[in-house]
Design a protein around this motif. Structure first.
Motif, PDB file in Angstrom:
ATOM      1  N   CYS A  23       0.842  -1.195   0.000  1.00 36.71           N
ATOM      2  CA  CYS A  23       0.000   0.000   0.000  1.00 36.71           C
ATOM      3  C   CYS A  23       0.877   1.246   0.000  1.00 36.71           C
ATOM      4  O   CYS A  23       1.994   1.239   0.515  1.00 36.71           O
ATOM      5  CB  CYS A  23      -0.861   0.039   1.260  1.00 36.71           C
ATOM      6  SG  CYS A  23      -1.948  -1.373   1.484  1.00 36.71           S
ATOM      7  N   TYR A  24       0.335   2.330  -0.576  1.00 36.43           N
ATOM      8  CA  TYR A  24       0.981   3.622  -0.431  1.00 36.43           C
ATOM      9  C   TYR A  24       0.842   4.040   1.032  1.00 36.43           C
ATOM     10  O   TYR A  24      -0.152   3.718   1.693  1.00 36.43           O
ATOM     11  CB  TYR A  24       0.347   4.661  -1.349  1.00 36.43           C
ATOM     12  CG  TYR A  24       0.722   4.465  -2.792  1.00 36.43           C
ATOM     13  CD1 TYR A  24       1.950   4.890  -3.271  1.00 36.43           C
ATOM     14  CD2 TYR A  24      -0.142   3.820  -3.674  1.00 36.43           C
ATOM     15  CE1 TYR A  24       2.311   4.695  -4.594  1.00 36.43           C
ATOM     16  CE2 TYR A  24       0.207   3.615  -4.996  1.00 36.43           C
ATOM     17  CZ  TYR A  24       1.433   4.059  -5.447  1.00 36.43           C
ATOM     18  OH  TYR A  24       1.787   3.854  -6.757  1.00 36.43           O
ATOM     19  N   SER A  25       1.831   4.763   1.535  1.00 32.91           N
ATOM     20  CA  SER A  25       1.826   5.127   2.944  1.00 32.91           C
ATOM     21  C   SER A  25       2.320   6.554   3.127  1.00 32.91           C
ATOM     22  O   SER A  25       3.324   6.958   2.533  1.00 32.91           O
ATOM     23  CB  SER A  25       2.722   4.159   3.722  1.00 32.91           C
ATOM     24  OG  SER A  25       2.769   4.515   5.078  1.00 32.91           O
ATOM     25  N   LYS A  33      -0.444  13.916  -4.348  1.00 34.64           N
ATOM     26  CA  LYS A  33       0.808  13.851  -5.101  1.00 34.64           C
ATOM     27  C   LYS A  33       2.005  13.697  -4.161  1.00 34.64           C
ATOM     28  O   LYS A  33       2.884  12.862  -4.382  1.00 34.64           O
ATOM     29  CB  LYS A  33       0.966  15.106  -5.961  1.00 34.64           C
ATOM     30  CG  LYS A  33       2.195  15.110  -6.825  1.00 34.64           C
ATOM     31  CD  LYS A  33       2.257  16.364  -7.686  1.00 34.64           C
ATOM     32  CE  LYS A  33       3.511  16.367  -8.532  1.00 34.64           C
ATOM     33  NZ  LYS A  33       3.617  17.577  -9.350  1.00 34.64           N
ATOM     34  N   ILE A  34       2.036  14.480  -3.107  1.00 34.06           N
ATOM     35  CA  ILE A  34       3.116  14.377  -2.124  1.00 34.06           C
ATOM     36  C   ILE A  34       3.070  13.010  -1.437  1.00 34.06           C
ATOM     37  O   ILE A  34       4.096  12.362  -1.244  1.00 34.06           O
ATOM     38  CB  ILE A  34       3.016  15.510  -1.081  1.00 34.06           C
ATOM     39  CG1 ILE A  34       3.258  16.870  -1.739  1.00 34.06           C
ATOM     40  CG2 ILE A  34       3.995  15.289   0.063  1.00 34.06           C
ATOM     41  CD1 ILE A  34       2.945  18.048  -0.844  1.00 34.06           C
ATOM     42  N   CYS A  35       1.883  12.569  -1.106  1.00 36.12           N
ATOM     43  CA  CYS A  35       1.698  11.294  -0.414  1.00 36.12           C
ATOM     44  C   CYS A  35       2.238  10.120  -1.235  1.00 36.12           C
ATOM     45  O   CYS A  35       2.876   9.218  -0.697  1.00 36.12           O
ATOM     46  CB  CYS A  35       0.217  11.103  -0.126  1.00 36.12           C
ATOM     47  SG  CYS A  35      -0.129   9.878   1.121  1.00 36.12           S
ATOM     48  N   ASN A  36       2.002  10.129  -2.531  1.00 39.11           N
ATOM     49  CA  ASN A  36       2.408   9.010  -3.385  1.00 39.11           C
ATOM     50  C   ASN A  36       3.896   9.013  -3.722  1.00 39.11           C
ATOM     51  O   ASN A  36       4.382   8.093  -4.366  1.00 39.11           O
ATOM     52  CB  ASN A  36       1.582   8.990  -4.672  1.00 39.11           C
ATOM     53  CG  ASN A  36       0.166   8.559  -4.417  1.00 39.11           C
ATOM     54  OD1 ASN A  36      -0.151   7.981  -3.383  1.00 39.11           O
ATOM     55  ND2 ASN A  36      -0.712   8.843  -5.359  1.00 39.11           N
ATOM     56  N   LEU A  67      -4.199  14.173   4.611  1.00 38.33           N
ATOM     57  CA  LEU A  67      -4.346  12.871   3.972  1.00 38.33           C
ATOM     58  C   LEU A  67      -3.375  11.885   4.610  1.00 38.33           C
ATOM     59  O   LEU A  67      -2.194  12.184   4.765  1.00 38.33           O
ATOM     60  CB  LEU A  67      -4.044  13.024   2.482  1.00 38.33           C
ATOM     61  CG  LEU A  67      -4.312  11.866   1.561  1.00 38.33           C
ATOM     62  CD1 LEU A  67      -5.805  11.598   1.467  1.00 38.33           C
ATOM     63  CD2 LEU A  67      -3.765  12.178   0.178  1.00 38.33           C
ATOM     64  N   THR A  68      -3.882  10.717   4.985  1.00 33.21           N
ATOM     65  CA  THR A  68      -3.062   9.649   5.540  1.00 33.21           C
ATOM     66  C   THR A  68      -3.377   8.371   4.782  1.00 33.21           C
ATOM     67  O   THR A  68      -4.542   8.090   4.501  1.00 33.21           O
ATOM     68  CB  THR A  68      -3.346   9.450   7.048  1.00 33.21           C
ATOM     69  OG1 THR A  68      -3.041  10.667   7.730  1.00 33.21           O
ATOM     70  CG2 THR A  68      -2.519   8.327   7.628  1.00 33.21           C
ATOM     71  N   LYS A  69      -2.343   7.616   4.427  1.00 34.71           N
ATOM     72  CA  LYS A  69      -2.513   6.344   3.721  1.00 34.71           C
ATOM     73  C   LYS A  69      -1.688   5.277   4.409  1.00 34.71           C
ATOM     74  O   LYS A  69      -0.695   5.577   5.059  1.00 34.71           O
ATOM     75  CB  LYS A  69      -2.035   6.456   2.264  1.00 34.71           C
ATOM     76  CG  LYS A  69      -2.849   7.368   1.403  1.00 34.71           C
ATOM     77  CD  LYS A  69      -2.313   7.330  -0.017  1.00 34.71           C
ATOM     78  CE  LYS A  69      -3.117   8.237  -0.925  1.00 34.71           C
ATOM     79  NZ  LYS A  69      -2.683   8.088  -2.315  1.00 34.71           N
ATOM     80  N   GLY A  70      -2.085   4.027   4.224  1.00 35.90           N
ATOM     81  CA  GLY A  70      -1.313   2.932   4.788  1.00 35.90           C
ATOM     82  C   GLY A  70      -2.094   1.636   4.804  1.00 35.90           C
ATOM     83  O   GLY A  70      -3.081   1.474   4.088  1.00 35.90           O
TER      84      GLY A  70
END
Length: 128
Positions: A23-25, A33-36, A67-70
């Motif tokens: 997963c992207y995190s 864009k920054i997150c990826n 935005l938070t990913k994980g």
């Protein structure tokens, strides 16, 4: 002995190996864009979903987004809410790098509705 070796050899080709979900995190980024730009992570343990968690608010015409990913456990996928100027919540998906998109489809969640309404009330009290 030859039979055992043959079976071990064949199992190497025909028994699928377990590959962790990727997963992207990122944490509290302002844009997708920054997150990826961060390298993907491998999920561990009971983490069987990728997630995107987003909080957006429009205050005095300015949009503020976090935005938070994980990785996440499926039992913690809670849904989302959108109330007037505030949108918050998370979405989950089950395939590698499926959380590439930072947008959410907003659905009703009573807890988030209460939290959003409380935040909006406090903001309006500060403005007046």
């Amino acid at each position: 002995m030859k039979t055992v070796l043959f079976l071990l050899f064949m199992s190497y080709f025909f028994i699928p190996s377990v590959v962790p979900l990727q997963c992207y995190s990122c944490s509290n980024e302002k844009s997708n864009k920054i997150c990826n730009q961060n390298p993907p992570v491998n999920c561990t343990g009971n983490q069987d979903r990728c997630m995107v968690s987003k909080v957006s608010a429009t205050i005095f015409g300015q949009q503020i987004t976090h935005l938070t990913k994980g990785c996440i456990e499926s039992s913690k996928c809670t849904g989302t809410i959108s109330v007037i100027v505030i949108s918050a919540g998370n979405n989950c998906c089950e395939t590698d790098l499926c959380n590439v998109n930072g947008s959410l489809t907003f659905h009703e969640n009573k807890l988030m509705l209460i939290a959003s309404a409380s935040l909006l009330y406090m903001i309006l009290k500060l403005v007046n």
